[in-house]
Design a protein around this motif. Structure first.
Motif, short mmCIF file in Angstrom:
data_model
loop_
_atom_site.label_atom_id
_atom_site.label_comp_id
_atom_site.label_asym_id
_atom_site.label_seq_id
_atom_site.Cartn_x
_atom_site.Cartn_y
_atom_site.Cartn_z
N ALA A 1 -3.32 -6.42 3.96
CA ALA A 1 -4.62 -6.73 3.34
C ALA A 1 -4.81 -6.00 2.01
O ALA A 1 -5.44 -6.53 1.08
CB ALA A 1 -5.76 -6.37 4.29
N LEU A 2 -4.25 -4.80 1.91
CA LEU A 2 -4.39 -4.01 0.68
C LEU A 2 -3.18 -4.16 -0.26
O LEU A 2 -3.14 -3.54 -1.32
CB LEU A 2 -4.59 -2.53 1.02
CG LEU A 2 -5.89 -2.19 1.75
CD1 LEU A 2 -5.88 -0.72 2.16
CD2 LEU A 2 -7.10 -2.50 0.89
N ASP A 3 -2.22 -4.98 0.16
CA ASP A 3 -0.99 -5.19 -0.61
C ASP A 3 -0.30 -3.87 -0.91
O ASP A 3 0.00 -3.53 -2.05
CB ASP A 3 -1.28 -5.97 -1.91
CG ASP A 3 -0.01 -6.51 -2.54
OD1 ASP A 3 0.96 -6.78 -1.81
OD2 ASP A 3 0.02 -6.63 -3.79
N ILE A 4 -0.08 -3.11 0.16
CA ILE A 4 0.55 -1.79 0.07
C ILE A 4 1.97 -1.88 0.62
O ILE A 4 2.19 -2.45 1.68
CB ILE A 4 -0.24 -0.75 0.89
CG1 ILE A 4 -1.61 -0.52 0.28
CG2 ILE A 4 0.52 0.55 1.02
CD1 ILE A 4 -2.51 0.37 1.12
N ASP A 5 2.90 -1.28 -0.09
CA ASP A 5 4.26 -1.12 0.42
C ASP A 5 4.28 0.15 1.25
O ASP A 5 3.96 1.23 0.75
CB ASP A 5 5.23 -1.01 -0.76
CG ASP A 5 6.67 -0.88 -0.32
OD1 ASP A 5 6.98 0.05 0.45
OD2 ASP A 5 7.49 -1.70 -0.77
N GLY A 6 4.64 0.03 2.52
CA GLY A 6 4.62 1.18 3.43
C GLY A 6 5.46 2.34 2.93
O GLY A 6 5.08 3.50 3.06
N LYS A 7 6.60 2.04 2.34
CA LYS A 7 7.48 3.09 1.82
C LYS A 7 6.75 3.90 0.75
O LYS A 7 6.79 5.12 0.73
CB LYS A 7 8.76 2.48 1.27
CG LYS A 7 9.72 3.49 0.74
CD LYS A 7 10.96 2.79 0.19
CE LYS A 7 11.87 3.79 -0.51
NZ LYS A 7 12.98 3.12 -1.19
N ASP A 8 6.07 3.21 -0.16
CA ASP A 8 5.33 3.89 -1.22
C ASP A 8 4.15 4.69 -0.66
O ASP A 8 3.85 5.77 -1.15
CB ASP A 8 4.82 2.88 -2.25
CG ASP A 8 5.95 2.20 -3.02
OD1 ASP A 8 7.06 2.77 -3.08
OD2 ASP A 8 5.71 1.11 -3.56
N PHE A 9 3.49 4.14 0.34
CA PHE A 9 2.32 4.79 0.93
C PHE A 9 2.67 6.16 1.47
O PHE A 9 1.90 7.11 1.32
CB PHE A 9 1.73 3.91 2.04
CG PHE A 9 0.45 4.42 2.62
CD1 PHE A 9 -0.77 4.10 2.04
CD2 PHE A 9 0.45 5.21 3.75
CE1 PHE A 9 -1.95 4.56 2.59
CE2 PHE A 9 -0.73 5.68 4.31
CZ PHE A 9 -1.94 5.35 3.71
N PHE A 10 3.83 6.29 2.09
CA PHE A 10 4.19 7.53 2.77
C PHE A 10 5.02 8.50 1.92
O PHE A 10 5.41 9.54 2.41
CB PHE A 10 4.95 7.21 4.07
CG PHE A 10 4.08 6.61 5.12
CD1 PHE A 10 3.14 7.36 5.79
CD2 PHE A 10 4.20 5.26 5.43
CE1 PHE A 10 2.33 6.80 6.77
CE2 PHE A 10 3.38 4.68 6.41
CZ PHE A 10 2.46 5.46 7.08
N THR A 11 5.25 8.20 0.65
CA THR A 11 6.12 9.04 -0.15
C THR A 11 5.62 10.47 -0.30
O THR A 11 6.41 11.39 -0.37
CB THR A 11 6.36 8.46 -1.56
OG1 THR A 11 5.11 8.24 -2.20
CG2 THR A 11 7.16 7.19 -1.49
#
Length: 77
Positions: free
Chosen positions: A64-74
């Motif tokens: 929904a937020l167009d977030i890449d999970g990898k980037d979110f957790f960096t």
């Protein structure tokens, strides 16, 4: 720090980052609820870090937020 404390800290960190990502996109909690099908009360608890939630919810939120999970957790510790 025991496992429960680590899990609580991870939930809090996730929630804080989620608030920032949602604000960056100028999206209300109600709009996110509409896009994900997750109630505003559950989303609020996730943002506050006060509840566990299934991975499916995380994936719905990221979509929904167009977030890449990898980037979110960096920047997670």
């Amino acid at each position: 720090m025991d496992d429960k404390a680590k899990a609580r800290e991870a939930r809090i960190q996730f929630g804080r980052k989620l608030v920032l990502e949602r604000a960056y996109r100028v999206m209300s909690l109600e709009q996110l609820a509409e896009r994900t099908g997750i109630s505003t009360s559950v989303l609020s608890a996730i943002e506050e870090g006060t509840t566990d939630f299934p991975i499916d919810y995380m994936l719905l939120i990221f979509d929904a937020l167009d977030i890449d999970g990898k980037d979110f957790f960096t920047d997670f510790k």
